[in-house]
Design a protein around this motif. Structure first.
Motif, PDB file in Angstrom:
ATOM      1  N   UNK B 121       0.787  -1.056  -0.042  1.00  0.00           N
ATOM      2  CA  UNK B 121       0.008  -0.013   0.036  1.00  0.00           C
ATOM      3  C   UNK B 121       0.948   1.314  -0.007  1.00  0.00           C
ATOM      4  N   UNK B 125       0.804   3.905  -2.732  1.00  0.00           N
ATOM      5  CA  UNK B 125       0.617   5.502  -2.304  1.00  0.00           C
ATOM      6  C   UNK B 125       1.503   6.533  -2.849  1.00  0.00           C
ATOM      7  N   UNK B 168      -8.653   8.715  -3.679  1.00  0.00           N
ATOM      8  CA  UNK B 168      -8.984   7.241  -3.167  1.00  0.00           C
ATOM      9  C   UNK B 168      -9.198   6.536  -4.429  1.00  0.00           C
ATOM     10  N   UNK B 171      -6.032   5.586  -6.003  1.00  0.00           N
ATOM     11  CA  UNK B 171      -5.414   4.550  -5.277  1.00  0.00           C
ATOM     12  C   UNK B 171      -6.091   2.974  -5.381  1.00  0.00           C
ATOM     13  N   UNK B 172      -7.177   3.006  -5.548  1.00  0.00           N
ATOM     14  CA  UNK B 172      -8.068   1.756  -5.843  1.00  0.00           C
ATOM     15  C   UNK B 172      -7.377   1.220  -7.246  1.00  0.00           C
ATOM     16  N   UNK B 175      -4.411  -0.241  -6.703  1.00  0.00           N
ATOM     17  CA  UNK B 175      -4.367  -1.530  -5.832  1.00  0.00           C
ATOM     18  C   UNK B 175      -4.972  -2.786  -6.918  1.00  0.00           C
ATOM     19  N   UNK B 185      -6.480  -7.417  -1.042  1.00  0.00           N
ATOM     20  CA  UNK B 185      -7.296  -6.200  -0.574  1.00  0.00           C
ATOM     21  C   UNK B 185      -8.609  -6.970  -0.358  1.00  0.00           C
ATOM     22  N   UNK B 188      -8.798  -8.905   2.589  1.00  0.00           N
ATOM     23  CA  UNK B 188      -9.053  -7.926   3.908  1.00  0.00           C
ATOM     24  C   UNK B 188     -10.394  -7.275   4.385  1.00  0.00           C
ATOM     25  N   UNK B 189     -11.059  -7.028   3.038  1.00  0.00           N
ATOM     26  CA  UNK B 189     -12.477  -6.626   3.116  1.00  0.00           C
ATOM     27  C   UNK B 189     -13.403  -7.859   3.513  1.00  0.00           C
TER      28      UNK B 189
END
Lengths: 275, 196
Positions: B121, B125, B168, B171-172, B175, B185, B188-189
């Motif tokens: 991450x 970033x 955001x 970043x999505x 990712x 990802x 994690x969700x």
């Protein structure tokens, strides 16, 4: 039509992030929630924004690995660094200023010690040698110069010592701009000249009395042409003027140089302090 | 304390340093993704703040300080971009992972996975433009309100909203571009949804 709708909807989507952050104004929040209830795309945007926020929020703020407290040396170095490490230009300007001031003082000292003859060319080196003093030398140059430019007579022609003989003025005038033929081949000093002290001979320099003392024990040494004394008397002032007449221009030039260098150094120092 | 610091009291200023150094370092670290550079930027930020504290006109001191830190980080990034990087900076052993979870009592696999995810991450970033990265770090990691972010970034509230939204989204995209990262990802969700 479609692009406008799409663009309008993009504004709703953009509100999704502010919505999950709780940054929508009350009225805006109500409108967005009303829209969100019937819009799958905005619902997806809200979910995506929330998942990204959750992911980033999993990272807590990091603790500082050490203390960043400032020390006096740290602060002093930071504050004084620009002035402690002087730039080369500033140093050069300061050195030039000092050099010019020293040179100026030297020239002024030479000028003063040589009799304050900075007011103009100082003829009669021969007379200086003959009399052993410089006073008569100083007094005569302006006298000779003014003889050509100022017809007004003066009661005190020079401050020649009485022992100094007066040479006849040059008759040719070649190369001597300040010379003019004298009505008298052998002018005699006025009584006032003999009575006047040597140190006050600057003021009466506007005299029209063309006295040119050029005799003395060493006068013959200047008379290289082998001619009459008038030639020697004429030559002596010109040579002396060349050797001593540079005081005034040198003083002016050095003073100007010192002023310019000092101003330059001052500007550099101010700019350095601002940084 | 601020008034004392403005008067040149170094001890008073150091008390402010102790209070805010975590926030300053954290921001620099997120923006720079390099522990050494972050420490340098943090130290320089406090030195700059001490020298410029006379210009502080009152108000939110933390925002003023973080603005200086963000500017220092930006300058540091510019310096690094001018200098060709031969090799990446060595990872310090004592340096905590950039996205270390606060609660280390969770199960080890999840901790390792999240730590690894954190490094990925962090790299992601870095691909986000600086202003957007600054906005989402301040909002999502530091937890600041938009108003304070606007003060730190020196922009309007609308600009903050736009930067956060775009950051955001950016970043999505980054990712999901990496399949492995995207799977992590998603896992994690999934875990978050099952264990909220």
């Amino acid at each position: 039509m479609m692009p406008r709708v799409f663009h309008r909807h993009a504004r709703w989507v953009q509100l999704a992030d502010a919505y999950i952050d709780g940054e929508l104004a009350p009225g805006e929040l109500a409108r967005f929630e009303k829209h969100l209830a019937g819009c799958d795309r905005c619902q997806a945007a809200v979910d995506a924004a929330r998942s990204t926020k959750t992911l980033l929020a999993a990272a807590p703020p990091l603790a500082a690995p050490r203390s960043f407290a400032l020390t006096p040396q740290m602060v002093g170095g930071a504050v004084n660094a620009p002035t402690r490490v002087r730039p080369v230009a500033l140093r050069l300007a300061q050195a030039a200023t000092a050099l010019a001031v020293v040179a100026f003082a030297t020239v002024v000292t030479l000028d003063v010690t040589s009799g304050g003859g900075s007011s103009g060319p100082q003829p009669l080196a021969a007379s200086e040698q003959a009399t052993g003093g410089k006073v008569a030398t100083d007094s005569l140059a302006p006298t000779i110069r003014s003889a050509a430019t100022s017809p007004a007579p003066s009661p005190t022609p020079t401050a020649l010592p009485t022992s100094v003989p007066i040479a006849p003025p040059p008759t040719d005038g070649a190369g001597a701009q300040g010379f003019s033929p004298s009505p008298s081949p052998s002018p005699t000093p006025s009584p006032s000249a003999t009575a006047q002290p040597a140190t006050t001979n600057e003021a009466p320099s506007i005299t029209s009395e063309p006295v040119v003392p050029a005799t003395g024990p060493n006068f013959g040494a200047h008379d290289t042409s082998g001619g009459a004394q008038t030639t020697g008397a004429h030559t002596a002032p010109r040579e002396s003027g060349v050797t001593t007449g540079w005081y005034r221009p040198a003083e002016i030039a050095l003073a100007a140089a010192a002023f310019i260098a000092a101003a330059f150094a001052l500007v550099l120092a101010i700019r350095r302090r601002r940084v | 304390m601020i008034a004392l610091a403005r008067a040149g009291d170094l001890d008073a200023f150091n008390r402010l340093v102790e209070r805010y150094q975590d926030a300053v370092y954290s921001l620099c670290r997120r923006l720079l993704s390099d522990p050494t550079a972050a420490e340098d930027a943090t130290q320089e930020a406090f030195i700059s703040a001490y020298r410029a504290i006379g210009n502080f006109a009152g108000g939110n001191f933390r925002a003023w300080l973080l603005r200086i830190a963000a500017n220092q980080s930006k300058d540091e990034l510019r310096r690094r971009q001018r200098r060709p990087v031969v090799q990446p900076p060595p990872e310090r052993d004592d340096a905590p992972p950039p996205f270390e979870p606060a609660d280390t009592s969770q199960d080890v696999p999840a901790f390792i996975e999240q730590a690894e995810l954190g490094r990925q991450l962090e790299r992601a970033l870095l691909e986000v433009p600086f202003e957007q990265r600054q906005a989402i770090v301040l909002a999502d990691i530091q937890g600041y309100r938009y108003e304070e972010i606007a003060l730190i970034a020196g922009c309007s509230l609308g600009t903050v909203k736009s930067r956060i939204s775009r950051g955001r989204e950016r970043l999505r995209v980054i990712l999901t571009r990496d399949p492995e990262l995207s799977a992590r990802f998603a896992r994690l969700h999934t875990r978050e949804e099952t264990h909220p």
